[in-house]
Design an enzyme around this catalytic site. Structure first.
Site, PDB file in Angstrom:
ATOM      1  N   HIS A 141      13.079 -13.784  -2.612  1.00 39.11           N
ATOM      2  CA  HIS A 141      14.381 -12.965  -2.560  1.00 39.11           C
ATOM      3  C   HIS A 141      14.234 -11.898  -1.299  1.00 39.11           C
ATOM      4  O   HIS A 141      15.033 -12.012  -0.647  1.00 39.11           O
ATOM      5  CB  HIS A 141      14.568 -12.058  -3.888  1.00 39.11           C
ATOM      6  CG  HIS A 141      15.959 -11.537  -3.807  1.00 39.11           C
ATOM      7  ND1 HIS A 141      16.496 -10.794  -5.250  1.00 39.11           N
ATOM      8  CD2 HIS A 141      16.843 -11.328  -3.025  1.00 39.11           C
ATOM      9  CE1 HIS A 141      17.583 -10.249  -4.906  1.00 39.11           C
ATOM     10  NE2 HIS A 141      17.911 -10.609  -3.724  1.00 39.11           N
TER      11      HIS A 141
ATOM     12  N   GLU B 278      19.369 -10.073   3.645  1.00 40.35           N
ATOM     13  CA  GLU B 278      18.246  -9.360   3.398  1.00 40.35           C
ATOM     14  C   GLU B 278      17.474  -8.534   4.477  1.00 40.35           C
ATOM     15  O   GLU B 278      17.154  -7.367   4.367  1.00 40.35           O
ATOM     16  CB  GLU B 278      16.988 -10.370   2.786  1.00 40.35           C
ATOM     17  CG  GLU B 278      17.700 -10.897   1.698  1.00 40.35           C
ATOM     18  CD  GLU B 278      17.350  -9.925   0.307  1.00 40.35           C
ATOM     19  OE1 GLU B 278      16.513  -9.158   0.351  1.00 40.35           O
ATOM     20  OE2 GLU B 278      18.367  -9.968  -0.099  1.00 40.35           O
TER      21      GLU B 278
ATOM     22  N   HIS C 258      17.800  -4.571   4.050  1.00 37.00           N
ATOM     23  CA  HIS C 258      16.429  -3.984   3.651  1.00 37.00           C
ATOM     24  C   HIS C 258      15.787  -3.732   4.886  1.00 37.00           C
ATOM     25  O   HIS C 258      14.840  -2.516   4.975  1.00 37.00           O
ATOM     26  CB  HIS C 258      15.709  -4.655   2.493  1.00 37.00           C
ATOM     27  CG  HIS C 258      16.606  -4.908   1.218  1.00 37.00           C
ATOM     28  ND1 HIS C 258      16.734  -3.914   0.494  1.00 37.00           N
ATOM     29  CD2 HIS C 258      17.099  -5.785   0.714  1.00 37.00           C
ATOM     30  CE1 HIS C 258      17.672  -4.392  -0.602  1.00 37.00           C
ATOM     31  NE2 HIS C 258      17.829  -5.594  -0.255  1.00 37.00           N
TER      32      HIS C 258
END
Ligand SMILES: *[C@@H]1O[C@H](CO)[C@@H](O)[C@H](O)[C@H]1NC(C)=O
Ligand SMILES: *[C@@H]1O[C@H](CO)[C@@H](O)[C@H](O)[C@H]1NC(C)=O
Ligand SMILES: *[C@@H]1O[C@H](CO)[C@@H](O)[C@H](O)[C@H]1NC(C)=O
Ligand SMILES: *[C@@H]1O[C@H](CO)[C@@H](O)[C@H](O)[C@H]1NC(C)=O
Length: 406
Positions: A82, A140, A144
């Site tokens: 993930h 992602e 992040h």
């Protein structure tokens, strides 16, 4: 293709380009001058000034993996990636920290940056449950990755477009390769099943047994769906040491009656299954994939951290990296250094003029493989000027794998 090595500019900047010559985008060992002797992120007792070398405020890092069974995503014998998320020490988090680095071309950044193997791996193991791989990676990274203080542009000077993102994806994949959730559970007798149920304690104990710490498990309904592995970090995310910690909070799974539904679809081919970890013996018939002609052999410890390299005589040290020449041989390849041919004799790896007949090795997902196994071991992890002997198998105190790094 070998990109020009990056030059890192922290507050304690030094130019280390020469030491990096020959390292490609995927060999993240020793790319920064950040020490790892200081406190880990979130464990400091005084303020740390150089945030190129100390992750803050996102010092509580969690690596999350999916078990996507409906629809089934990725190989049926592996969890999938993930992301890696820099939470604050209290679990709050920042997101989308730098709109100027909202990259829209991750795949071309990776392939132009010499990280095509990484990209191929990601196409198998870093999958969304809907939408394109590219969109998921962009999400992602932007949400992040751009929040990591140790990847900020001021910390990196590189002619390579998207070097910061290359570092991020490289580190996440390297971490994932050691966190083989599927194998951790298999080894405890926990298999995907459409009928069986498990307790949360069985699952966490199985992972803790292999990883050493307690992960957090999330479920959709009563079915396992995500796992989170938590870390603090010493040094930079590029090449620092991830320090595993117990999950600071539990996930949302119930404590009993948990399902681990089978995924439909094909298992990963053995040669690319990320089961190539220290304690998992990978057995393959033909593991020899394309390998470079010249390489460093980088050690990856049981914690998933790249720590030092093999020297010319085959010893492991954090001092320098020897160049290994790789020659194709029948059913694999041989290794040679400036000291001479390399062999495994009596379970000990060495290179030098004493070797008359070079041992044949193969590679499994970029890891040096001896008689079908990627497992190597040593009595200790070297530091300072120490040089330690490397053995095959896993009978000594420290389990390692050896990454062939062009
Ligand atoms: C740890 O370092 C960060 C970054 O300098 C700082 O914000 C934080 O307050 C420090 N923690 C402690 C307990 O001093
Ligand atoms: C980031 O890029 C995506 C396209 O990949 C776009 O949809 C989004 O609006 C962008 N966000 C920001 C804050 O720039
Ligand atoms: C797992 O569930 C907890 C509790 O609902 C939530 O805070 C956390 O964000 C979830 N983790 C993931 C990886 O989605
Ligand atoms: C890496 O893998 C080994 C064995 O599979 C495990 O013992 C170790 O704790 C792992 N380390 C991390 C940080 O995941």
């Amino acid at each position: 293709m070998l990109p020009t090595p990056a030059i890192l500019l922290g507050l304690s900047a030094v130019t280390v380009a020469s030491a990096r010559a020959g390292l490609d985008a995927q060999s993240i060992f020793s790319y920064t001058s950040c020490p790892i002797s200081g406190p880990a992120s979130c464990q400091n007792t005084t303020a740390q000034a150089n945030l190129c070398c100390f992750e803050a405020p996102g010092g509580q890092l969690l690596h999350t993996q999916f078990w996507d069974f409906n629809p089934s995503v990725g190989p049926s014998n592996s969890w999938t990636i993930h992301g890696l998320w820099p939470d604050h020490c209290d679990g709050e988090f920042d997101s989308r920290c730098d709109p100027s680095r909202n990259y829209t071309n991750i795949a071309s950044i990776l392939s132009n940056g010499g990280a095509s193997d990484l990209l191929n791996f990601m196409h198998t193991y870093w999958k969304p449950d809907r939408g394109s791989d590219e969109d998921f990676w962009q999400h992602e990274w932007f949400k992040h990755g751009t929040c990591l203080s140790t990847l900020k542009p001021a910390c990196i000077s590189s002619p390579i477009e998207g070097q910061d993102a290359i570092y991020y994806f490289t580190r996440v994949v390297n971490l994932f390769k050691n966190l083989t959730t599927y194998n951790f559970l298999e080894e405890a007798g926990i298999h995907p099943s459409s009928t069986k149920t498990y307790t949360l304690d069985q699952i966490t104990t199985a992972v803790k047994h292999k990883w050493g710490f307690t992960p957090a498990l999330n479920c959709t309904g009563k079915s396992l769906n995500q796992i989170s592995y938590y870390y603090n970090l010493k040094g930079s995310i590029i090449d620092g040491e991830l320090v595993a910690i117990d999950a600071p909070k539990a996930g949302n799974c119930h404590s009993t009656g948990l399902r681990y539904p089978p995924k439909r679809g094909l298992p990963a081919p053995t040669a690319t299954t990320p089961g190539a970890t220290t304690r998992t013996t990978v057995t393959t018939t033909s593991t020899s994939t394309s390998v470079p002609i010249k390489a460093n052999i980088v050690a990856i410890t049981a914690s998933g951290t790249q720590t030092g390299c093999l020297l010319t005589a085959g010893k492991w040290s954090t001092q320098a990296c020897a160049t290994y020449t790789i020659k194709t041989a029948s059913d694999g390849f041989t290794l040679t250094t400036s000291k001479g041919l390399c062999e495994v004799s009596g379970g000990t790896f060495s290179c030098g003029s004493h070797v008359t007949s070079a041992t044949i090795f193969t590679s499994t997902a970029g890891l040096l493989t001896y008689k079908g196994s990627t497992a190597f071991t040593s009595d200790s992890v070297p530091s300072g000027t120490a040089q330690v002997t490397v053995f095959t198998g896993s009978s000594h105190a420290q389990d390692i794998t050896l990454s062939i790094s062009a």
